[in-house]
Every structure is written in C-alpha cells, then in structure tokens.
Design a protein around this motif. Structure first.
Motif, PDB file in Angstrom:
ATOM      1  N   UNK A  42       0.785  -1.264  -0.229  1.00  0.00           N
ATOM      2  CA  UNK A  42      -0.025  -0.527   0.228  1.00  0.00           C
ATOM      3  C   UNK A  42       0.964   1.197   0.071  1.00  0.00           C
ATOM      4  N   UNK A  43       0.011   2.282  -0.546  1.00  0.00           N
ATOM      5  CA  UNK A  43       0.954   3.577  -0.988  1.00  0.00           C
ATOM      6  C   UNK A  43       0.220   4.271   0.065  1.00  0.00           C
ATOM      7  N   UNK A  85     -12.859   6.018  -2.679  1.00  0.00           N
ATOM      8  CA  UNK A  85     -13.748   6.484  -1.985  1.00  0.00           C
ATOM      9  C   UNK A  85     -13.162   8.400  -1.226  1.00  0.00           C
ATOM     10  N   UNK A  86     -13.986   9.272  -0.940  1.00  0.00           N
ATOM     11  CA  UNK A  86     -12.903  10.238  -0.441  1.00  0.00           C
ATOM     12  C   UNK A  86     -13.896  10.871   1.260  1.00  0.00           C
ATOM     13  N   UNK A  87     -13.222  10.791   2.284  1.00  0.00           N
ATOM     14  CA  UNK A  87     -13.416  10.573   3.499  1.00  0.00           C
ATOM     15  C   UNK A  87     -13.220  12.368   3.397  1.00  0.00           C
ATOM     16  N   UNK A  88     -13.667  13.634   4.667  1.00  0.00           N
ATOM     17  CA  UNK A  88     -13.271  14.294   5.427  1.00  0.00           C
ATOM     18  C   UNK A  88     -13.137  13.967   6.791  1.00  0.00           C
ATOM     19  N   UNK A 109      -8.908   7.467  -0.823  1.00  0.00           N
ATOM     20  CA  UNK A 109      -8.986   6.163  -0.500  1.00  0.00           C
ATOM     21  C   UNK A 109      -8.981   4.863  -2.525  1.00  0.00           C
ATOM     22  N   UNK A 110      -7.906   3.995  -2.507  1.00  0.00           N
ATOM     23  CA  UNK A 110      -8.214   3.509  -3.883  1.00  0.00           C
ATOM     24  C   UNK A 110      -8.342   2.463  -3.085  1.00  0.00           C
ATOM     25  N   UNK A 118      -5.194   0.284  -1.355  1.00  0.00           N
ATOM     26  CA  UNK A 118      -4.081  -0.308  -1.794  1.00  0.00           C
ATOM     27  C   UNK A 118      -3.384   1.490  -2.332  1.00  0.00           C
ATOM     28  N   UNK A 119      -4.290   2.355  -2.163  1.00  0.00           N
ATOM     29  CA  UNK A 119      -3.704   3.462  -2.091  1.00  0.00           C
ATOM     30  C   UNK A 119      -3.961   4.534  -0.922  1.00  0.00           C
ATOM     31  N   UNK A 120      -3.245   5.218  -0.392  1.00  0.00           N
ATOM     32  CA  UNK A 120      -4.588   6.662   0.517  1.00  0.00           C
ATOM     33  C   UNK A 120      -3.213   7.843   0.985  1.00  0.00           C
ATOM     34  N   UNK A 121      -4.492   8.519   0.061  1.00  0.00           N
ATOM     35  CA  UNK A 121      -3.327  10.051   0.691  1.00  0.00           C
ATOM     36  C   UNK A 121      -4.559  10.884   1.321  1.00  0.00           C
TER      37      UNK A 121
END
Length: 138
Positions: A42-43, A85-88, A109-110, A118-121
């Motif tokens: 995961x990145x 998914x996008x969260x605040x 999130x992806x 796999x991805x969290x920014x």
C-alpha cells in the motif's frame, strides 16, 4: 487471498460501512490491526510523509500515537465511485505538554477487488484547541 468486505464496486451503503470500519479500526489505536486493511505494498501520503507497505504503516502509526495522546477520530463519507472513496475527518489529541489539538483533513482511498486499500492520500491541518472545545469525545 485475503478478502476485506465490503469490496468494490461500492454502493452508498457499502461505502458508509467501509468508512465506519476504518473509523473503528483507527480508534482502536492498534497499528497491526489497522495495517491488515491495506495491501502489503500500500502507498500512503500522510501530510509530508510517503509510506509504502504494511511494516512502514505499523511503524508510522506507533510513532504517531506516541506523540498524539488520547487520539479520537470521526470520519465522514464525502464521495465514492467504483473502487474509490473520499472522506473528511476530524480527530483530537493532546501532546505531552497537555495542549489539545483538532486535526482536520481529507483522505482519498483506492481499493483492490478484494477490499484492501492500495492507496491512501491524506491532507491534514492542525488547530490548537482547549480541552473545553473538544467535540470528538469517546
């Protein structure tokens, strides 16, 4: 293969469930438990840090919660589509000197088909607050 339901493609109901599961896991402050929700490679981008893989996630979270004491988090679904998914969120914590902070942010999130992230920014900003101003309570 490990499957971590709910899996994509997300509906509103399954996206809400995924967000709640993430909130619950992070509020456990158990780095090993949390890392299992992510792919082995995961990145992450968390503020100004770039992290890759579960072992780096665990190390990052251990360090985080040595500094961010009595951490408590709330997440809110912002948007979803397919495997994203996008969260605040807001979380509150205090430092070793007793200063309380509220951290505001957004995450993108992806997910893989098996439901692992796999991805969290994450983009995060901190605001100093008093204990009386806290609103993310246990």
């Amino acid at each position: 293969m490990t499957v971590r339901p709910p899996v994509p493609p997300f509906t509103e109901q399954t996206a809400l469930a995924k967000v709640q599961a993430a909130e619950d896991a992070w509020n456990s402050r158990d780095p090993e438990r949390i890392a299992l929700a992510y792919t082995p490679d995961s990145e992450w981008r968390n503020r100004d840090r770039f992290i890759t893989g579960r072992s780096e996630i665990v190390a990052f979270l251990r360090e985080k919660w040595q500094r961010e004491l009595d951490y408590r988090l709330r997440k809110e679904l912002w948007a979803f589509t397919g495997d994203r998914i996008a969260v605040r969120f807001e979380y509150e914590w205090h430092d070793a000197d007793g200063q309380w902070w509220r951290s505001h942010g957004n995450e993108n999130w992806e997910f893989t088909p098996d439901g692992l992230m796999s991805r969290r920014y994450a983009s995060i900003n901190d605001v100093a607050i008093t204990a009386a101003e806290r609103r993310v309570l246990p």
